[in-house]
Design a protein around this motif. Structure first.
Motif, PDB file in Angstrom:
ATOM      1  N   ILE A  92       0.635  -1.279  -0.040  1.00  0.00           N
ATOM      2  CA  ILE A  92      -0.009   0.289  -0.100  1.00  0.00           C
ATOM      3  C   ILE A  92       0.891   1.302  -0.068  1.00  0.00           C
ATOM      4  O   ILE A  92       0.697   2.394  -0.836  1.00  0.00           O
ATOM      5  N   PRO A  93       2.041   1.494   0.800  1.00  0.00           N
ATOM      6  CA  PRO A  93       2.768   2.541   0.813  1.00  0.00           C
ATOM      7  C   PRO A  93       3.346   2.874  -0.522  1.00  0.00           C
ATOM      8  O   PRO A  93       3.446   4.111  -0.969  1.00  0.00           O
ATOM      9  N   GLU A  94       3.763   1.846  -1.108  1.00  0.00           N
ATOM     10  CA  GLU A  94       4.506   1.944  -2.634  1.00  0.00           C
ATOM     11  C   GLU A  94       3.289   2.357  -3.581  1.00  0.00           C
ATOM     12  O   GLU A  94       3.458   3.327  -4.441  1.00  0.00           O
ATOM     13  N   LEU A  95       2.100   1.898  -3.599  1.00  0.00           N
ATOM     14  CA  LEU A  95       1.125   2.619  -4.194  1.00  0.00           C
ATOM     15  C   LEU A  95       0.389   3.696  -4.124  1.00  0.00           C
ATOM     16  O   LEU A  95       0.124   4.621  -4.894  1.00  0.00           O
ATOM     17  N   LEU A  96       0.520   4.282  -2.880  1.00  0.00           N
ATOM     18  CA  LEU A  96       0.109   5.727  -2.476  1.00  0.00           C
ATOM     19  C   LEU A  96       1.283   6.501  -2.953  1.00  0.00           C
ATOM     20  O   LEU A  96       0.783   7.693  -3.461  1.00  0.00           O
ATOM     21  N   ILE A  97       2.482   6.230  -3.060  1.00  0.00           N
ATOM     22  CA  ILE A  97       3.532   7.164  -3.640  1.00  0.00           C
ATOM     23  C   ILE A  97       3.240   7.017  -5.217  1.00  0.00           C
ATOM     24  O   ILE A  97       3.571   8.113  -5.815  1.00  0.00           O
ATOM     25  N   ARG A  98       3.078   5.917  -5.884  1.00  0.00           N
ATOM     26  CA  ARG A  98       2.662   6.141  -7.280  1.00  0.00           C
ATOM     27  C   ARG A  98       1.340   7.000  -7.533  1.00  0.00           C
ATOM     28  O   ARG A  98       1.682   7.735  -8.674  1.00  0.00           O
ATOM     29  N   LEU A  99       0.409   6.661  -6.697  1.00  0.00           N
ATOM     30  CA  LEU A  99      -0.883   7.511  -6.958  1.00  0.00           C
ATOM     31  C   LEU A  99      -0.451   9.127  -7.013  1.00  0.00           C
ATOM     32  O   LEU A  99      -1.106   9.953  -7.493  1.00  0.00           O
ATOM     33  N   ARG A 100       0.480   9.266  -5.962  1.00  0.00           N
ATOM     34  CA  ARG A 100       0.939  10.630  -5.755  1.00  0.00           C
ATOM     35  C   ARG A 100       1.428  11.345  -6.968  1.00  0.00           C
ATOM     36  O   ARG A 100       1.254  12.514  -7.513  1.00  0.00           O
ATOM     37  N   GLY A 101       2.373  10.369  -7.545  1.00  0.00           N
ATOM     38  CA  GLY A 101       3.251  10.910  -8.515  1.00  0.00           C
ATOM     39  C   GLY A 101       1.989  10.781  -9.928  1.00  0.00           C
ATOM     40  O   GLY A 101       2.378  11.725 -10.782  1.00  0.00           O
ATOM     41  N   GLU A 102       1.255  10.188 -10.101  1.00  0.00           N
ATOM     42  CA  GLU A 102       0.338  10.105 -11.157  1.00  0.00           C
ATOM     43  C   GLU A 102      -0.626  11.618 -11.134  1.00  0.00           C
ATOM     44  O   GLU A 102      -0.925  12.182 -12.110  1.00  0.00           O
ATOM     45  N   ALA A 103      -0.931  11.826  -9.812  1.00  0.00           N
ATOM     46  CA  ALA A 103      -1.762  13.031  -9.544  1.00  0.00           C
ATOM     47  C   ALA A 103      -1.025  14.407  -9.898  1.00  0.00           C
ATOM     48  O   ALA A 103      -1.424  15.367 -10.355  1.00  0.00           O
ATOM     49  N   GLN A 104       0.167  14.361  -9.407  1.00  0.00           N
ATOM     50  CA  GLN A 104       1.120  15.416  -9.420  1.00  0.00           C
ATOM     51  C   GLN A 104       2.007  15.791 -10.605  1.00  0.00           C
ATOM     52  O   GLN A 104       2.470  16.902 -11.043  1.00  0.00           O
ATOM     53  N   SER A 105       2.017  14.696 -11.548  1.00  0.00           N
ATOM     54  CA  SER A 105       2.861  14.747 -12.803  1.00  0.00           C
ATOM     55  C   SER A 105       2.143  15.375 -13.862  1.00  0.00           C
ATOM     56  O   SER A 105       0.861  15.660 -13.686  1.00  0.00           O
ATOM     57  N   ALA A 106       2.955  16.071 -14.673  1.00  0.00           N
ATOM     58  CA  ALA A 106       2.424  16.752 -15.753  1.00  0.00           C
ATOM     59  C   ALA A 106       1.366  16.002 -16.665  1.00  0.00           C
ATOM     60  O   ALA A 106       1.783  14.678 -16.748  1.00  0.00           O
ATOM     61  N   PRO A 107       0.329  16.338 -17.170  1.00  0.00           N
ATOM     62  CA  PRO A 107      -0.654  15.593 -17.955  1.00  0.00           C
ATOM     63  C   PRO A 107       0.136  15.290 -19.367  1.00  0.00           C
ATOM     64  O   PRO A 107       0.802  15.959 -19.896  1.00  0.00           O
ATOM     65  N   HIS A 108      -0.248  13.996 -19.633  1.00  0.00           N
ATOM     66  CA  HIS A 108       0.524  13.510 -20.922  1.00  0.00           C
ATOM     67  C   HIS A 108      -0.239  12.585 -21.633  1.00  0.00           C
ATOM     68  O   HIS A 108      -1.544  12.175 -21.262  1.00  0.00           O
ATOM     69  N   ALA A 109       0.053  12.191 -22.881  1.00  0.00           N
ATOM     70  CA  ALA A 109      -0.963  11.055 -23.755  1.00  0.00           C
ATOM     71  C   ALA A 109      -0.768   9.938 -23.222  1.00  0.00           C
ATOM     72  O   ALA A 109       0.055   9.541 -22.319  1.00  0.00           O
ATOM     73  N   ASN A 110      -1.775   9.229 -23.373  1.00  0.00           N
ATOM     74  CA  ASN A 110      -1.791   7.824 -22.990  1.00  0.00           C
ATOM     75  C   ASN A 110      -1.715   7.595 -21.484  1.00  0.00           C
ATOM     76  O   ASN A 110      -0.735   6.751 -20.809  1.00  0.00           O
ATOM     77  N   PRO A 111      -2.330   8.279 -20.523  1.00  0.00           N
ATOM     78  CA  PRO A 111      -2.246   8.402 -19.103  1.00  0.00           C
ATOM     79  C   PRO A 111      -2.537   6.878 -18.591  1.00  0.00           C
ATOM     80  O   PRO A 111      -3.456   6.170 -19.209  1.00  0.00           O
ATOM     81  N   ALA A 112      -1.839   6.158 -17.537  1.00  0.00           N
ATOM     82  CA  ALA A 112      -2.387   4.978 -16.881  1.00  0.00           C
ATOM     83  C   ALA A 112      -3.622   4.982 -16.103  1.00  0.00           C
ATOM     84  O   ALA A 112      -4.397   4.133 -16.045  1.00  0.00           O
ATOM     85  N   MET A 113      -3.956   6.390 -15.698  1.00  0.00           N
ATOM     86  CA  MET A 113      -5.355   6.405 -15.014  1.00  0.00           C
ATOM     87  C   MET A 113      -6.192   7.832 -15.547  1.00  0.00           C
ATOM     88  O   MET A 113      -5.611   8.729 -16.142  1.00  0.00           O
ATOM     89  N   VAL A 114      -7.343   7.644 -15.454  1.00  0.00           N
ATOM     90  CA  VAL A 114      -8.306   8.681 -15.578  1.00  0.00           C
ATOM     91  C   VAL A 114      -8.051   9.746 -14.654  1.00  0.00           C
ATOM     92  O   VAL A 114      -7.876   9.719 -13.395  1.00  0.00           O
ATOM     93  N   GLY A 115      -7.889  10.885 -15.172  1.00  0.00           N
ATOM     94  CA  GLY A 115      -7.616  12.072 -14.257  1.00  0.00           C
ATOM     95  C   GLY A 115      -6.141  12.270 -13.995  1.00  0.00           C
ATOM     96  O   GLY A 115      -5.752  12.966 -13.088  1.00  0.00           O
ATOM     97  N   GLN A 116      -5.041  11.490 -14.455  1.00  0.00           N
ATOM     98  CA  GLN A 116      -3.936  11.987 -14.364  1.00  0.00           C
ATOM     99  C   GLN A 116      -3.408  13.374 -14.524  1.00  0.00           C
ATOM    100  O   GLN A 116      -4.022  13.973 -15.357  1.00  0.00           O
ATOM    101  N   GLY A 117      -2.386  13.684 -13.616  1.00  0.00           N
ATOM    102  CA  GLY A 117      -2.025  15.133 -13.524  1.00  0.00           C
ATOM    103  C   GLY A 117      -3.164  16.147 -13.002  1.00  0.00           C
ATOM    104  O   GLY A 117      -2.939  17.456 -12.941  1.00  0.00           O
ATOM    105  N   ALA A 118      -4.379  15.587 -12.246  1.00  0.00           N
ATOM    106  CA  ALA A 118      -5.336  16.397 -11.589  1.00  0.00           C
ATOM    107  C   ALA A 118      -4.811  17.260 -10.480  1.00  0.00           C
ATOM    108  O   ALA A 118      -5.196  18.479 -10.475  1.00  0.00           O
ATOM    109  N   GLY A 119      -3.581  17.067  -9.888  1.00  0.00           N
ATOM    110  CA  GLY A 119      -2.958  17.822  -8.923  1.00  0.00           C
ATOM    111  C   GLY A 119      -1.832  18.490  -9.354  1.00  0.00           C
ATOM    112  O   GLY A 119      -1.107  19.372  -8.489  1.00  0.00           O
ATOM    113  N   TYR A 120      -1.524  18.516 -10.608  1.00  0.00           N
ATOM    114  CA  TYR A 120      -0.212  19.312 -11.216  1.00  0.00           C
ATOM    115  C   TYR A 120      -0.411  20.547 -10.998  1.00  0.00           C
ATOM    116  O   TYR A 120      -1.464  21.284 -11.418  1.00  0.00           O
TER     117      TYR A 120
END
Length: 483
Positions: A391-419
């Motif tokens: 779970i801690p590793e997945l939380l870090i991954r999700l933080r990265g998905e949320a905070q990274s710049a939006p890009h094509a073919n994201p792994a998740m819906v809403g990727q970059g929402a917190g960028y």
């Protein structure tokens, strides 16, 4: 993809506002009754779980075996789902597929209308909470009554479950007594726990007799036999699945296992991790409707297999580990954040550590990108997870998905929402600064010389902290001598 999350009023709300999330957490932290209730309950559950695993070696072996079974099942998930469907149909069960909560509700509403149903009595099912089943039925004029005692209590209170195993853990016996006296005709106030349980049982027994449809969840679905396994303690699950003429089971697509022999280890570690029981009171195995000669059972059985973002998690090798969950709640019981704020503060169906990693797939990161940050990353959740979800590793991954710049073919819906471009630039500068010893030393030298520029007034958080006590003189002298 659903964009709604439940709140404690029992009505769906949009989970977008960071201010609302912080306000709920603030209210929970400043509620001494809630904190005391959760602290005592979590300590009790942790002690019960620990008593069930006195042998660390046996625990580690069982966790490894359970992890392997879940990973093996997920590696063959598409094939196992097809095998499950074929065997269920052969057993006389109607199988339905739903991609979204709306589709799942439409399927079950269609079944209810075909049978002119007026009342659905429900066993415990977190998936039905996930899709807002009760609201969908009531909007269509069909009653939906919870028969799990905890779920029944929160339904009377107009709330949502605060824990996936013990829905009403936040309620005191006095609050429950008041609820029963106010909402159940002919019931006087009593805070005697045994009396309250008997009152609830009497009411629910009457509803079982008149219900047109029974609804349940599924703990494990066995592909090779077409069997639905249901774990429970109160007997209401067995009543829901046998007394009404129609039984509808609903589950996420990840709950399938290949063989019946795979259920035994998972069942063993589930009950011990969830409630500290060696075995649950009831273990139901459903393989079809009533057959000729059977004295009870439904005339018709349906299974609804729900996706709702699970296929998104499945598509990513790391995020797929989220689907290993067997919904025991152990991560919540050991989480320092959940223990202090309870389940309602999260604003989602699944609270606690597991909620932080499953909700982004179900609701999208636009709605949930702050959830992974509501964690200390202490690692307690990962250490107690019976199927070893990191779970801690997945939380870090999700933080990265949320905070990274939006890009094509994201792994998740809403990727970059917190960028935030400015924040991203600051972190990049910080990384470069700390990556080189020379620049790090220069920064610390400058920081110590110019610390007079930093604000002297304490923030609200630091002002509330207990000041550290100075070290004893003897200890200070020892340190000085060593220097």
């Amino acid at each position: 993809m659903s964009t709604q999350a439940p709140n404690t009023t029992g009505q769906p709300i949009a989970f977008v506002s960071a201010q609302a999330l912080r306000a709920r957490m603030h209210d929970a932290v400043n509620d001494p009754h809630l904190r005391q209730s959760f602290r005592g309950a979590m300590d009790f559950l942790m002690a019960k779980r620990a008593a069930q695993f006195p042998d660390e070696g046996e625990l580690d072996s069982l966790r490894s075996l359970s992890e392997s079974i879940r990973q093996y099942s997920l590696s063959k998930l598409p094939d196992l789902l097809e095998q499950l469907e074929a065997n269920l149909i052969r057993n006389g069960v109607h199988v339905h597929w739903a991609e979204t909560p709306d589709e799942a509700n439409a399927i079950m509403l269609g079944i209810a209308r075909r049978h002119q149903a007026k009342l659905v009595v429900k066993g415990k099912s977190m998936v039905s909470e996930e899709i807002e089943f009760n609201h969908a039925m009531e909007a269509a004029g069909v009653g939906a009554l919870e028969s799990d005692m905890g779920e029944y209590i929160v339904q009377l209170a107009g709330e949502k479950p605060s824990h996936i195993i013990m829905p009403a853990i936040h309620q005191t016996k006095q609050q429950i007594a008041k609820l029963f006296a106010e909402h159940i005709p002919g019931v006087d106030y009593t805070d005697n726990v045994d009396a309250l349980i008997q009152i609830g049982r009497r009411v629910l027994r009457e509803k079982f007799e008149i219900a047109d449809i029974g609804l349940s969840g599924v703990n494990f679905a066995v592909a090779e036999t077409g069997t639905l396994c249901l774990v429970e303690n109160e007997g209401n699950g067995r009543m829901c699945t046998t007394v009404p003429k129609v039984h509808i089971a609903i589950t996420g697509i990840e709950k399938v296992v290949e063989k019946l022999e795979h259920v035994a280890p998972l069942f063993s570690i589930l009950t011990r991790s969830a409630t500290g029981q060696a075995v649950s009171t009831y273990f139901n195995m459903i393989s079809g409707p009533r057959r000729g000669g059977d004295r009870d059972g439904p005339e018709e059985v349906h299974l609804v297999l729900l996706d709702n973002g699970r296929s998104q998690a499945y598509a990513d090798e790391q995020l797929r580990k989220t689907l290993q969950c067997i919904r025991c709640g152990a991560c919540m019981n050991h989480c320092p954040v959940y223990t202090r704020i309870g389940g309602h503060a999260y604003g989602t169906t699944y609270p606690g550590p597991i909620g932080k990693i499953v909700s982004p797939h179900m609701m999208g990161l636009e709605q949930t990108h702050l959830l992974p940050t509501a964690s200390s990353l202490c690692g307690a959740c990962g250490e107690v997870c019976p199927v070893k979800i990191p779970i801690p590793e997945l939380l870090i991954r999700l933080r990265g998905e949320a905070q990274s710049a939006p890009h094509a073919n994201p792994a998740m819906v809403g990727q970059g929402a917190g960028y935030d471009a400015k924040v991203s630039l600051l972190w990049k500068l910080w990384a470069r600064l700390y990556a080189r010893p020379a620049t790090y030393r220069a920064f610390t030298w400058l920081a110590t010389r110019f610390r007079f520029l930093t604000p002297k007034q304490q923030s609200g958080w630091t002002a509330a902290r207990t000041p550290l006590k100075p070290a004893p003189r003897r200890l200070r002298d020892m340190v000085k001598d060593r220097r």
